[in-house]
Design a protein around this motif. Structure first.
Motif, PDB file in Angstrom:
ATOM      1  N   ASN A  58      62.998  22.947  18.777  1.00  0.00           N
ATOM      2  CA  ASN A  58      62.564  23.875  19.817  1.00  0.00           C
ATOM      3  C   ASN A  58      62.102  25.202  19.230  1.00  0.00           C
ATOM      4  N   LEU A  59      62.754  25.657  18.150  1.00  0.00           N
ATOM      5  CA  LEU A  59      62.338  26.906  17.511  1.00  0.00           C
ATOM      6  C   LEU A  59      60.986  26.749  16.824  1.00  0.00           C
ATOM      7  N   VAL A  60      60.739  25.572  16.248  1.00  0.00           N
ATOM      8  CA  VAL A  60      59.426  25.311  15.648  1.00  0.00           C
ATOM      9  C   VAL A  60      58.355  25.297  16.730  1.00  0.00           C
ATOM     10  N   ARG A  61      58.645  24.647  17.848  1.00  0.00           N
ATOM     11  CA  ARG A  61      57.678  24.615  18.944  1.00  0.00           C
ATOM     12  C   ARG A  61      57.437  26.014  19.497  1.00  0.00           C
ATOM     13  N   THR A  65      54.955  18.995  17.211  1.00  0.00           N
ATOM     14  CA  THR A  65      55.707  19.662  16.147  1.00  0.00           C
ATOM     15  C   THR A  65      57.196  19.722  16.464  1.00  0.00           C
ATOM     16  N   GLY A  66      57.545  19.829  17.750  1.00  0.00           N
ATOM     17  CA  GLY A  66      58.951  19.874  18.118  1.00  0.00           C
ATOM     18  C   GLY A  66      59.686  18.589  17.783  1.00  0.00           C
ATOM     19  N   ARG A  67      58.985  17.463  17.800  1.00  0.00           N
ATOM     20  CA  ARG A  67      59.600  16.167  17.524  1.00  0.00           C
ATOM     21  C   ARG A  67      59.602  15.833  16.031  1.00  0.00           C
ATOM     22  N   GLN A  68      58.833  16.555  15.260  1.00  0.00           N
ATOM     23  CA  GLN A  68      58.729  16.244  13.832  1.00  0.00           C
ATOM     24  C   GLN A  68      60.076  16.335  13.129  1.00  0.00           C
ATOM     25  N   PHE A  85      54.112  10.724  11.809  1.00  0.00           N
ATOM     26  CA  PHE A  85      54.773  10.074  12.938  1.00  0.00           C
ATOM     27  C   PHE A  85      54.649  10.882  14.232  1.00  0.00           C
ATOM     28  N   SER A  86      54.505  12.206  14.114  1.00  0.00           N
ATOM     29  CA  SER A  86      54.417  13.045  15.316  1.00  0.00           C
ATOM     30  C   SER A  86      53.388  14.151  15.085  1.00  0.00           C
ATOM     31  N   PRO A  87      52.097  13.832  15.231  1.00  0.00           N
ATOM     32  CA  PRO A  87      51.051  14.852  15.012  1.00  0.00           C
ATOM     33  C   PRO A  87      51.126  15.943  16.066  1.00  0.00           C
ATOM     34  N   PRO A  88      50.610  17.148  15.775  1.00  0.00           N
ATOM     35  CA  PRO A  88      50.629  18.249  16.747  1.00  0.00           C
ATOM     36  C   PRO A  88      49.944  17.856  18.050  1.00  0.00           C
TER      37      PRO A  88
END
Length: 548
Positions: free
Chosen positions: A71-74, A235-238, A314-317
């Protein structure tokens, strides 16, 4: 058997509740200090690893550390690459609870429970400085008490009967599957490991069986992160995939070591028992759990670049990531208030220019953006508002001058209005989108609001005082006209009761949005003296105050 099961389940309940209580109140007690710690953690992989270990030990949930960092990355606090060591360290920190469970701590629990009880009795929880920490201590006490229940629960089971059943039917594959299922159910690898320790203490489980159950629990808790990540994407899922990678590498390394010892003619079970030293089989499992976390964490932290590429693969932006990523502000800029306030102003202006994306273009059949894309813009705009707000707080805390402080406070006040406008436009679009066929009134309201918001965006993009004056005039009080519309809707039965309610709601949201646009326009309008200077009329510039 029923009593044993009840005691173990009660212990699990106390453990879960205690950890949840401790984690939530610890977050409240530390507040912005945790945020500052996580920011400083990104300075180097080593510092990030150590900070992650501290976070994992405090929350006792590597899944929680991964989701918080996601969440902080997002939200733009730091990047995926910066957060990788923190997530890796979070796994190592969870080993603390497993080591505690391997020893007799009942006396400590009793004293800690007495301390907390006296604290509440003497009303220490009413003091702001003590309140959250007292609840943290209570959560820790309940978690430790739950661990004691889990350890003591299996003592009355029939050891011979259960050992025979386990020896006959528990293969390595079955043990691994049991561990994965238990971790997925508990959303934790440490809880199944603690249950394994309890079964080993009651001599119901051998060291080899425990090895494969702990391995399965380790990998299962990583996969469970994808379930608990909910709506996180991009990005939040990365970081969820980073978390899985830490778990998978740890399992692969330890399983390879087990197989290598066996192929070399040694006894892997005896080697594992020797790792426990004088602490016996329980200490060996604690060391195994720590080795699993360290093997994956150190590898991932040292290979941040490769780990990031795997996570991005696996989880692109997503579109929301692009919409929520600030372009101008960054944390180091907050150290210089004058420059920082210019950057926050530019970020706020960019946000206002994006406001039309929150509304459908019904005149073109809504072909500009889909509902999903407008929702992404809304979430992105909300994230930018939060990022700018945190940035302004950091600027103020950095020791701004009186002039800079006044500017920062004005920006904060205006940002709060923009936040309300963003939510109101989103709600208005949602109401309009509920109509199967958009009624003429809803169509007119939507297109009128879109024109007003577009005018605000254009005025923000280099507009003069006249542009803002025109916008302020367009958003003048229309309450009498809107009241007439409401009375007409109340008296009309056309379109059904549900459509009438939606139209009434849309009218209220329209009125609120127009009022908020007016407030933003008034806040952004250049002072009259600047308008006169742009007109190039010195005489008017020097006119005394109050002269037209």
């Amino acid at each position: 058997m029923a009593v044993v099961l009840a005691e173990i389940l009660a212990g699990l309940g106390l453990l879960f509740f205690g950890l949840k209580t401790m984690s939530s109140h610890l977050q409240s007690a530390t507040g912005r200090r945790v945020r500052a710690l996580l920011r400083s953690a990104t300075r180097s992989p080593f510092v990030g690893l150590v900070s992650g270990i501290a976070a994992g030990a405090a929350t006792q949930s590597s899944n929680a550390v991964a989701l918080i960092c996601g969440n902080l990355v997002r939200g733009g606090v730091f990047t995926t690459r910066d957060a990788i060591p923190v997530v890796a360290g979070g796994n190592v920190g969870t080993a603390a609870l497993v080591f505690v469970a391997a020893f007799d701590f009942r006396l400590v629990v009793f004293y800690l429970l007495a301390l907390v009880g006296f604290g509440f009795h003497f009303k220490l929880d009413r003091r702001p400085a003590w309140k959250e920490w007292l609840w943290v201590a209570l959560g820790l006490t309940l978690a430790l008490l739950g661990l004691d229940f889990i350890k003591q629960g299996p003592r009355d089971l029939d050891v011979a009967l259960i050992s025979q059943a386990l020896d006959a039917g528990l293969s390595p594959g079955m043990g691994f599957a049991i561990g994965m299922a238990a971790a997925a159910l508990c959303q934790s690898s440490s809880t199944p490991t603690i249950l394994v320790l309890a079964l080993m203490q009651a001599r119901l489980l051998g060291l080899e069986d425990a090895f494969f159950i702990v391995l399965g629990a380790n990998l299962g808790s990583g996969l469970a992160t994808l379930v608990s990540s909910g709506e996180l994407e991009g990005t939040g899922r990365q970081l969820c995939y980073v978390h899985i990678l830490v778990k998978a590498i740890g399992c692969a390394v330890l399983l390879a070591a087990w197989i290598a010892v066996a192929l070399a003619g040694g006894d892997p079970e005896a080697a594992l028992a020797a790792a426990g030293g004088s602490g016996g089989a329980q200490a060996a499992i604690s060391m195994l759990f720590l080795a699993l976390q360290l093997a994956g964490a150190v590898t991932v932290a040292l290979a941040r670049g490769l780990t990031e590429r795997i996570a991005v693969r696996f989880s692109p932006p997503s579109m929301e990531d692009d919409a929520s990523r600030p372009r101008y502000i960054h944390r180091r800029a907050a150290e210089e208030p004058a420059t920082a306030l210019d950057l926050s102003e530019r970020e706020s202006m960019r946000l206002i220019k994006l406001l039309p994306n929150l509304l459908p273009d019904l005149d073109r059949g809504g072909a500009d953006f889909s509902t999903q894309e407008r929702n992404a813009f809304w979430k992105g705009s909300t994230a930018i508002v939060q990022a700018v707000d945190h940035f302004l707080v950091d600027v103020i805390r950095a020791g701004a001058t009186r002039e800079s402080l006044d500017i920062a406070l004005r920006q904060q006040a205006r940002l709060e209005t923009v936040r309300a406008l963003v939510d109101t436009l989103h709600d208005f679009s949602g109401v309009v989108g509920e109509f199967e066929t958009v009624p003429p009134l809803a169509f007119n309201l939507s297109e009128s609001l879109r024109v007003i918001v577009l005018s605000l965006a254009e005025a923000t993009d280099g507009g003069t005082g006249d542009d803002f004056d025109l916008l302020i005039g367009l958003t003048a009080d229309r309450s009498e006209m809107l009241d007439r519309i409401r009375r007409a809707l109340a008296a009309s039965e056309a379109g059904g009761e549900a459509d009438s309610r939606r139209l009434m709601h849309a009218t209220s949201l329209f009125e609120r949005a127009v009022w908020l646009v007016r407030r933003v326009a008034v806040a952004l309008r250049p002072p009259p003296i600047e308008d006169r200077a742009q007109d190039g009329d010195p005489a008017r510039q020097e006119a005394p105050e109050g002269v037209a």
